[in-house]
Every structure is written in structure tokens, then in C-alpha cells.
Design a protein around this motif. Structure first.
Motif, PDB file in Angstrom:
ATOM      1  N   GLY A  88       0.855  -1.190   0.000  1.00  0.00           N
ATOM      2  CA  GLY A  88       0.000   0.000   0.000  1.00  0.00           C
ATOM      3  C   GLY A  88       0.889   1.238   0.000  1.00  0.00           C
ATOM      4  N   TYR A  89       0.422   2.314  -0.566  1.00  0.00           N
ATOM      5  CA  TYR A  89       1.210   3.553  -0.549  1.00  0.00           C
ATOM      6  C   TYR A  89       0.344   4.744  -0.916  1.00  0.00           C
ATOM      7  CZ  TYR A  89       1.373   2.225  -5.470  1.00  0.00           C
ATOM      8  OH  TYR A  89       1.012   1.798  -6.734  1.00  0.00           O
ATOM      9  N   PHE A  90       0.757   5.877  -0.444  1.00  0.00           N
ATOM     10  CA  PHE A  90       0.217   7.132  -0.956  1.00  0.00           C
ATOM     11  C   PHE A  90       1.248   8.225  -0.724  1.00  0.00           C
ATOM     12  CE2 PHE A  90      -0.710   9.133   3.061  1.00  0.00           C
ATOM     13  CZ  PHE A  90      -1.144   8.120   3.905  1.00  0.00           C
ATOM     14  N   LYS A 125       1.209  17.581  -2.074  1.00  0.00           N
ATOM     15  CA  LYS A 125       2.132  18.676  -2.433  1.00  0.00           C
ATOM     16  C   LYS A 125       3.424  18.156  -3.054  1.00  0.00           C
ATOM     17  CE  LYS A 125       3.644  19.326   2.359  1.00  0.00           C
ATOM     18  NZ  LYS A 125       3.658  20.205   3.486  1.00  0.00           N
ATOM     19  N   PHE A 126       3.676  16.835  -2.937  1.00  0.00           N
ATOM     20  CA  PHE A 126       4.900  16.284  -3.534  1.00  0.00           C
ATOM     21  C   PHE A 126       4.630  15.425  -4.770  1.00  0.00           C
ATOM     22  CE2 PHE A 126       6.223  16.987   0.933  1.00  0.00           C
ATOM     23  CZ  PHE A 126       7.243  17.890   0.684  1.00  0.00           C
ATOM     24  N   TRP A 127       3.404  15.348  -5.203  1.00  0.00           N
ATOM     25  CA  TRP A 127       3.106  14.515  -6.383  1.00  0.00           C
ATOM     26  C   TRP A 127       3.877  15.020  -7.602  1.00  0.00           C
ATOM     27  CZ3 TRP A 127      -2.978  13.592  -6.555  1.00  0.00           C
ATOM     28  CH2 TRP A 127      -3.336  12.795  -5.468  1.00  0.00           C
ATOM     29  N   ILE A 164       9.129  11.044  -6.318  1.00  0.00           N
ATOM     30  CA  ILE A 164       9.492  10.555  -4.983  1.00  0.00           C
ATOM     31  C   ILE A 164       8.865   9.190  -4.717  1.00  0.00           C
ATOM     32  CG2 ILE A 164       9.210  10.961  -2.499  1.00  0.00           C
ATOM     33  CD1 ILE A 164       9.432  13.974  -3.107  1.00  0.00           C
ATOM     34  N   MET A 165       7.558   9.048  -4.995  1.00  0.00           N
ATOM     35  CA  MET A 165       6.891   7.789  -4.662  1.00  0.00           C
ATOM     36  C   MET A 165       7.348   6.656  -5.584  1.00  0.00           C
ATOM     37  SD  MET A 165       5.406   8.317  -1.911  1.00  0.00           S
ATOM     38  CE  MET A 165       4.654   6.699  -1.740  1.00  0.00           C
ATOM     39  N   SER A 166       7.676   6.975  -6.827  1.00  0.00           N
ATOM     40  CA  SER A 166       8.198   5.929  -7.721  1.00  0.00           C
ATOM     41  C   SER A 166       9.493   5.367  -7.142  1.00  0.00           C
ATOM     42  CB  SER A 166       8.486   6.493  -9.113  1.00  0.00           C
ATOM     43  OG  SER A 166       7.287   6.890  -9.722  1.00  0.00           O
ATOM     44  N   GLN A 167      10.348   6.264  -6.698  1.00  0.00           N
ATOM     45  CA  GLN A 167      11.624   5.821  -6.148  1.00  0.00           C
ATOM     46  C   GLN A 167      11.406   5.076  -4.822  1.00  0.00           C
ATOM     47  OE1 GLN A 167      14.823   8.810  -5.218  1.00  0.00           O
ATOM     48  NE2 GLN A 167      15.288   8.389  -7.366  1.00  0.00           N
TER      49      GLN A 167
HETATM   50  C1  LIG Z   1      -0.065   7.163  -6.960  1.00  0.00           C
HETATM   51  C2  LIG Z   1       0.762   8.204  -6.236  1.00  0.00           C
HETATM   52  C3  LIG Z   1       1.402   7.579  -5.003  1.00  0.00           C
HETATM   53  C4  LIG Z   1       1.852   8.717  -7.172  1.00  0.00           C
HETATM   54  O1  LIG Z   1       2.599   9.660  -6.449  1.00  0.00           O
HETATM   55  P1  LIG Z   1       3.589  10.684  -7.175  1.00  0.00           P
HETATM   56  O2  LIG Z   1       4.342  11.347  -6.092  1.00  0.00           O
HETATM   57  O3  LIG Z   1       2.874  11.564  -8.106  1.00  0.00           O
HETATM   58  O4  LIG Z   1       4.479   9.673  -7.982  1.00  0.00           O
HETATM   59  P2  LIG Z   1       5.685   9.978  -8.957  1.00  0.00           P
HETATM   60  O5  LIG Z   1       5.922  11.445  -9.065  1.00  0.00           O
HETATM   61  O6  LIG Z   1       6.817   9.143  -8.489  1.00  0.00           O
HETATM   62  O7  LIG Z   1       5.225   9.359 -10.365  1.00  0.00           O
HETATM   63  C5  LIG Z   1       3.902   9.327 -10.788  1.00  0.00           C
HETATM   64  C6  LIG Z   1       3.863   8.804 -12.213  1.00  0.00           C
HETATM   65  O8  LIG Z   1       2.505   8.790 -12.608  1.00  0.00           O
HETATM   66  C7  LIG Z   1       2.302   9.652 -13.712  1.00  0.00           C
HETATM   67  N1  LIG Z   1       0.999  10.265 -13.542  1.00  0.00           N
HETATM   68  C8  LIG Z   1       0.595  11.156 -12.623  1.00  0.00           C
HETATM   69  N2  LIG Z   1      -0.701  11.471 -12.785  1.00  0.00           N
HETATM   70  C9  LIG Z   1      -1.110  10.733 -13.861  1.00  0.00           C
HETATM   71  C10 LIG Z   1      -2.342  10.590 -14.549  1.00  0.00           C
HETATM   72  N3  LIG Z   1      -3.438  11.245 -14.156  1.00  0.00           N
HETATM   73  N4  LIG Z   1      -2.398   9.741 -15.610  1.00  0.00           N
HETATM   74  C11 LIG Z   1      -1.307   9.061 -16.018  1.00  0.00           C
HETATM   75  N5  LIG Z   1      -0.119   9.130 -15.373  1.00  0.00           N
HETATM   76  C12 LIG Z   1      -0.032   9.966 -14.329  1.00  0.00           C
HETATM   77  C13 LIG Z   1       3.449  10.636 -13.643  1.00  0.00           C
HETATM   78  O9  LIG Z   1       3.684  11.213 -14.911  1.00  0.00           O
HETATM   79  C14 LIG Z   1       4.577   9.718 -13.188  1.00  0.00           C
HETATM   80  O10 LIG Z   1       5.044   8.909 -14.247  1.00  0.00           O
HETATM   81  P3  LIG Z   1       6.412   9.244 -15.042  1.00  0.00           P
HETATM   82  O11 LIG Z   1       7.482   9.283 -14.002  1.00  0.00           O
HETATM   83  O12 LIG Z   1       6.580   8.137 -15.993  1.00  0.00           O
HETATM   84  O13 LIG Z   1       6.208  10.573 -15.684  1.00  0.00           O
HETATM   85  C15 LIG Z   1      -0.111   9.441  -5.821  1.00  0.00           C
HETATM   86  O14 LIG Z   1      -0.790   9.899  -6.963  1.00  0.00           O
HETATM   87  C16 LIG Z   1      -1.102   9.138  -4.728  1.00  0.00           C
HETATM   88  O15 LIG Z   1      -0.751   9.180  -3.565  1.00  0.00           O
HETATM   89  N6  LIG Z   1      -2.355   8.856  -5.099  1.00  0.00           N
HETATM   90  C17 LIG Z   1      -3.421   8.627  -4.152  1.00  0.00           C
HETATM   91  C18 LIG Z   1      -3.252   7.340  -3.384  1.00  0.00           C
HETATM   92  C19 LIG Z   1      -3.094   6.135  -4.290  1.00  0.00           C
HETATM   93  O16 LIG Z   1      -3.677   6.079  -5.360  1.00  0.00           O
HETATM   94  N7  LIG Z   1      -2.305   5.165  -3.820  1.00  0.00           N
HETATM   95  C20 LIG Z   1      -2.084   3.921  -4.558  1.00  0.00           C
HETATM   96  C21 LIG Z   1      -3.193   2.962  -4.307  1.00  0.00           C
HETATM   97  S1  LIG Z   1      -3.016   1.513  -5.297  1.00  0.00           S
END
Ligand SMILES: CC(C)(COP(=O)(O)OP(=O)(O)OC[C@H]1O[C@@H](n2cnc3c(N)ncnc32)[C@H](O)[C@@H]1OP(=O)(O)O)[C@@H](O)C(=O)NCCC(=O)NCCS
Length: 203
Positions: A118-120, A124-126, A130-133
């Protein structure tokens, strides 16, 4: 699976920014973040990040909403008292940026070698990678430090493209779709299953 609290020498965190040092409790650090066990003092930042309607859109209905300070304290207490692996993700200057966890899947003990990821991330940091890493390195760390772990799985609401991107970049394999498995707020949604097994990251 117990939660280690110290970093081994070969996983020693790298230094943080000049003002903030990566704490000794960190399990590892990357060039964007470090992961460490939650502390009671993280509750406020956790509650602030988790109390976000955008964030819960694709999370299961059991996720508290609104997410209060009491919910954050209760989650931190749960992490400290249950055999789960749950860590806060922090930027290198020490700001809370998200959460990752591995917990036993609900159901039969036949899934002994499986943990559910699980993760979120705090909104403000999306989009900063960061989360990919964090997810990628967390899964590697989990396999390296828990020999009994065979499989990590994640289930994702089909429209959650950002989450699927995070998983693909961590090497997860798309294993299928549970059609209409989810009903949330009256909406019927497919759920995609992603899996990562030990040999996916070691071979
Ligand atoms: C999923 C989540 C953790 C990603 O966090 P983040 O900090 O934005 O992650 P990153 O910046 O590391 O990367 C996100 C990737 O998704 C892509 N992305 C972001 N929004 C997107 C969208 N609407 N459609 C397609 N891709 C999208 C980004 O471009 C990036 O990919 P890239 O590196 O190839 O460009 C965040 O959106 C989140 O917390 N969401 C709500 C909780 C959740 O869904 N948790 C997972 C449950 S399974």
C-alpha cells in the motif's frame, strides 16, 4: 515479519541536505527521499496529507475520511504494535512526503509468502518522482531483508493511472483484472492486480 529499526552497514543512508541529516533509523535513502519507521511526532503531517479528498479517490472505503489527527495517531500505534512493514517517506530535508506499507493480505494463511503493498504520497509532492523511487527501493529492500517474502502484490482501481505507472516502473507485472470487483460511492469499478516476485528483481 518484524519491523527493523536500524540500518545495516551495507544499506547505510547517505547524507541528507546540509541542514538535515538522514536519521539512523532510516532503512535506506535515495537521491530523493529516505524511509524510516513512523514516530508519534509524525501524526500531524500524516493527518494533514491523508485528509485529502483527491488522495482517497482510489483508496478502499475503509481509509478514514475525514482523516483526523486521532486517525493518524491510531495508525502510528497500529504500525508499532502489528507485524507489518510500514514506513514514512521523507524528503531529504525531512518533510513527510508519503507512506509505504506491506501487510498480510486478508484471507487464508495459504498466502504466507505474500504481502500486500500500500502507498500514498502527500499531494504537495506529487509528480516529483518521490513515490516511484520509494516504492521501487522499498520492494527491493523488503526482498533483501525478508527471506520468507515470496511475492508482493498491489491492487489498483483501474482508472488510477499514476499508481499503475509507479508499479510498472518498479517492475511489477500486470497479472489481470478483477472485473467490477470494486463498488465505491455507488460506482462499479474494475480492479487491476499487479505482482512482483523475488526472481523479478533478482534475475
Ligand atoms: C499514486 C501516487 C502515489 C503517485 O505519487 P507521485 O508522487 O505523483 O508519484 P511519482 O511522481 O513518483 O510518479 C507518478 C507517475 O505517474 C504519472 N501520472 C501522474 N498522474 C497521472 C495521470 N493522471 N495519468 C497518467 N499518469 C499519471 C506521472 O507522470 C509519473 O510517471 P512518469 O514518471 O513516468 O512521468 C499518488 O498519486 C497518490 O498518492 N495517489 C493517491 C493514493 C493512491 O492512489 N495510492 C495507490 C493505491 S493503489
Amino acid at each position: 515479519m518484524s519491523t527493523p529499526t536500524a540500518t545495516t552497514a551495507d544499506q547505510a543512508p547517505t547524507a541528507g541536505t546540509s541542514e538535515h541529516k538522514v536519521p539512523a533509523t532510516a532503512i535506506f535513502a535515495t537521491e530523493k527521499c529516505y524511509l524510516r519507521p513512523f514516530e508519534v511526532s509524525d501524526a500531524e503531517a500524516l493527518a494533514e496529507a491523508a485528509n485529502d479528498p483527491e488522495l482517497i479517490k482510489y483508496l478502499r472505503a475503509g481509509f478514514p475520511s475525514p482523516y483526523t489527527l486521532a486517525d493518524a495517531h491510531s495508525r502510528i500505534e497500529y504500525c508499532h504494535t502489528h507485524p507489518i512493514l510500514a514506513f514514512g517517506v521523507f524528503t531529504l530535508d525531512g518533510q513527510y512526503a508519503g507512506t509505504v506499507s506491506l501487510e498480510p493480505p486478508t484471507g487464508d494463511r495459504i498466502y504466507a509468502g505474500t504481502r500486500e503493498l500500500g502507498y500514498f504520497g502527500a499531494r504537495k509532492f506529487w509528480g516529483r518522482g518521490i513515490m516511484s523511487q520509494a516504492v521501487r527501493e522499498f520492494t527491493r529492500w523488503a526482498f533483501a531483508t525478508h527471506p520468507e517474502l515470496l511475492r508482493i502484490e498491489a491492487t489498483v482501481f483501474k482508472p488510477n493511472e499514476a499508481s499503475k505507472r509507479v508499479l510498472r516502473k518498479a517492475g511489477f507485472v500486470e497479472e489481470g483484472t478483477r472485473r467490477l470487483a470494486i463498488v465505491k460511492n455507488g460506482e462499479q469499478i474494475d480492479e487491476d492486480i499487479f505482482g512482483l516476485i523475488r526472481t523479478d528483481v533478482t534475475s
